[in-house]
Design an enzyme around this catalytic site. Structure first.
Site, short mmCIF file in Angstrom:
data_model
loop_
_atom_site.label_atom_id
_atom_site.label_comp_id
_atom_site.label_asym_id
_atom_site.label_seq_id
_atom_site.Cartn_x
_atom_site.Cartn_y
_atom_site.Cartn_z
N SER A 257 0.83 -1.20 0.00
CA SER A 257 0.00 0.00 0.00
C SER A 257 0.87 1.26 0.00
O SER A 257 1.64 1.48 -0.94
CB SER A 257 -0.96 -0.03 1.20
OG SER A 257 -1.95 0.96 1.08
N GLU A 380 -8.96 -4.21 -5.24
CA GLU A 380 -8.24 -3.16 -4.51
C GLU A 380 -9.13 -1.98 -4.11
O GLU A 380 -8.98 -1.40 -3.04
CB GLU A 380 -7.07 -2.63 -5.35
CG GLU A 380 -5.96 -3.62 -5.62
CD GLU A 380 -5.00 -3.76 -4.45
OE1 GLU A 380 -5.32 -3.29 -3.34
OE2 GLU A 380 -3.93 -4.35 -4.65
#
Length: 562
Positions: A257, A380
């Site tokens: 991330s 995502e």
């Protein structure tokens, strides 16, 4: 008698602890002496905790690049005091997203709150480890590796071990180096007689402390200070890791991330104009950031922060106590109104980030001499998709709010060509929420992996994590799977976790991911093939990010160009 016996037992325990502490090794870093905090007899791992890599970034050093620590050899540092940088979390993430995501996954209507501004803010109890003086790192190393480097004036390079440096994620506003235990990953690296790895995890400044930007900072500070923190820590690793048995020329950086997004910025640092990166390989998991094409876009955020501090200049903010800044940062991020964003993150600053990383990769302005592995999750975007996406015009509303300067032509292209309102499944979605989620997932996360694959001539390794619901961050417990620890309950398939760790650690050790229990991990190649990690099997397939959508996003056509 029982009382006396208890006192004797207690005394013995104290003496044993003291004896163990005196046996723990001490490393001479030049500027300080640092002793291992602990040794785990079961795993055979030394833990060197909270090693200072930079001076406290306080006072006049706020919003500036880090500087070297002062010399302090008067005591032996043990790292017994935990250190985390000031944290902040937006309220949409804590109060709305969890229930909304569950409702979408379960296919039931969402009836919870949607108006972020209606939430009242109550400061949470701060973690006692919180401090601005947080530029520290941890090193976990197998005893057999560490011992090879000791009591020698010169350690042959072939006697040192490969190094894995972890950069944590958390939206650039939360997280710390000690969130994940590397024990399972390191133990996996030792199986089958392999040499094992040295694990490093680093802190970097978060929120307003690390990512403040804007014209008011130019000339009196540095935008993207946190990127400089990471670079400084990586340089520290290069200079010092041999003292712990690590090889400075076999360093792999890994992050998920915001951590992966940070690494992509490190790969493209300074447009590739200042020599090679201080690492040789990179594993980027769901690399993400909200694109800010110029730092002046953050001027309003900067002014809002100064207003919360009741000051008007950066110089005045530097003179305030930490408690004031920590409180203002926590409040500002918590009250973030733009759903799915975190108020702060990397921006194009003209120096460290001369352009968006995707554009720099497209232009060839990056470190070409790296070995790359990338991964993304199949879903995502859902965790960052606003509840209003259930409406028929949800994507149009999202584009207008998240990309306010977009041209009419670009908006039309996004909503009618790239992500049309066709819910047959032909475009990868069959609901309005799925349409918005795919758009966010592409822009913020998934396409960043495509940019890297193409920049490195498809000579990369790529995978997709598809265990349902395959939302952002779901793969992290698999990466750090350790049997018997609490986070292991988040792992549905220990087989997949073992194979993932095999791939990661073998890539760190040799540059080629492999597993004795998993299938061959072939390179991405001209056909754009990745490994799909499912719940019950692992198969090769065409990379879904290899599409016209990502090529369009990479060109930056969604914002005005000067």
């Amino acid at each position: 008698m029982d009382f006396l016996r208890g006192r004797v037992v207690l005394l013995v325990l104290v003496l044993v602890s003291a004896c163990i502490a005196t046996r723990l090794p001490i490393v001479d870093l030049g500027y300080e002496l640092h002793q291992a905090y602990s040794y785990n007899e079961t795993s055979g791992l030394y833990n060197f905790s909270n090693i200072r890599y930079a001076a406290p970034p306080v006072g006049n050093l706020r919003w500036r690049p880090p500087v070297a620590p002062t010399v302090n050899r008067s005591v032996v540092h043990t790292g017994s005091r935990g250190r985390i940088c000031p944290q902040a979390t937006p309220m949409w993430e804590t109060d709305i997203a969890p229930d909304f995501v569950v409702s979408v996954i379960e296919g039931v209507p969402y009836t919870g709150p949607t108006n972020i501004s209606s939430f009242s803010y109550t400061p949470g109890t701060p973690d006692p480890r919180t401090t601005e003086d947080c530029l520290f790192l941890d090193i976990v190393v197998p005893k057999k590796i560490f011992d090879r480097s000791q009591n020698k004036t010169s350690v042959p390079e072939n006697a040192t071990a490969p190094v894995l440096v972890w950069i944590f994620g958390g939206g650039y506003t939360s997280g710390d180096k000690s969130e994940e235990s590397p024990t399972g990953l390191i133990e996996r690296s030792l199986k089958g007689g392999k040499e094992g790895i040295v694990f490093v995890a680093l802190n970097y400044r978060l929120g307003a402390f690390g990512w403040l930007a804007g014209s008011s900072l130019t000339g009196n500070g540095t935008a993207n200070a946190a990127l400089y923190d990471q670079r400084f820590a990586l340089d520290w690793v290069y200079k010092n890791i041999h003292l712990f048995g690590g090889n400075p020329n076999r360093v792999t950086v890994m992050g998920e991330s915001a951590g992966g997004g940070s690494i992509e910025h490190q790969i493209t640092a300074f447009g590739g104009s200042r020599g090679p990166a201080p690492f040789q390989q990179a594993i980027l998991q769901s690399p993400g950031w909200y694109p800010v094409p110029e730092q002046d876009e953050q001027e309003d955020t900067l002014q809002e922060f100064l207003g919360l501090l009741n000051v008007s200049t950066i110089a005045q903010a530097r003179s305030l106590p930490s408690s004031d800044l920590i409180a203002a940062n926590a409040y500002q991020v918590a009250k973030t109104q733009l759903y799915g964003t975190f108020k702060y993150g990397p921006v194009v600053d003209g120096v460290f980030a001369p352009e968006l990383p995707g554009m720099l990769l497209l232009e060839g302005r990056f470190d070409h001499n790296l070995s790359i592995m990338v991964g993304h999750n199949a879903n995502e975007g859902l965790a960052f998709t606003p509840p209003y996406s259930v409406e028929s015009d949800g994507l149009e509303l999202l584009i207008k709010s998240h990309l306010p300067e977009i041209s009419a032509n670009a908006e039309n292209y996004i909503t009618n060509v790239l992500y049309p309102a066709n819910y047959s499944g032909l475009y990868g979605y069959n609901t309005t929420v799925g349409r918005s989620a795919l758009t966010i997932g592409d822009l913020v996360f998934s396409c960043n992996t495509d940019y890297l694959n193409r920049a490195y001539g498809n000579d990369t390794y790529a995978y997709m994590f598809s265990i349902p619901p395959a939302i952002h961050g779901q793969d992290v417990p698999y990466t750090f799977y350790t049997p018997g620890v609490s986070s292991a309950s988040d792992v549905e398939s220990t087989y997949i976790a073992d194979v993932m760790q095999d791939y990661f650690t073998s890539f760190v050790e040799t540059g080629v991911p492999n597993s004795t229990i998993g299938p061959v991990f072939e390179k991405y190649g001209a056909r754009g093939r990745l490994l799909n990690l499912g719940l019950t099997n692992i198969t090769a397939m065409q990379d879904p990010t290899r599409n016209p959508r990502c090529k369009w996003w990479q060109k930056g056509l969604y914002f005005p160009h000067n």
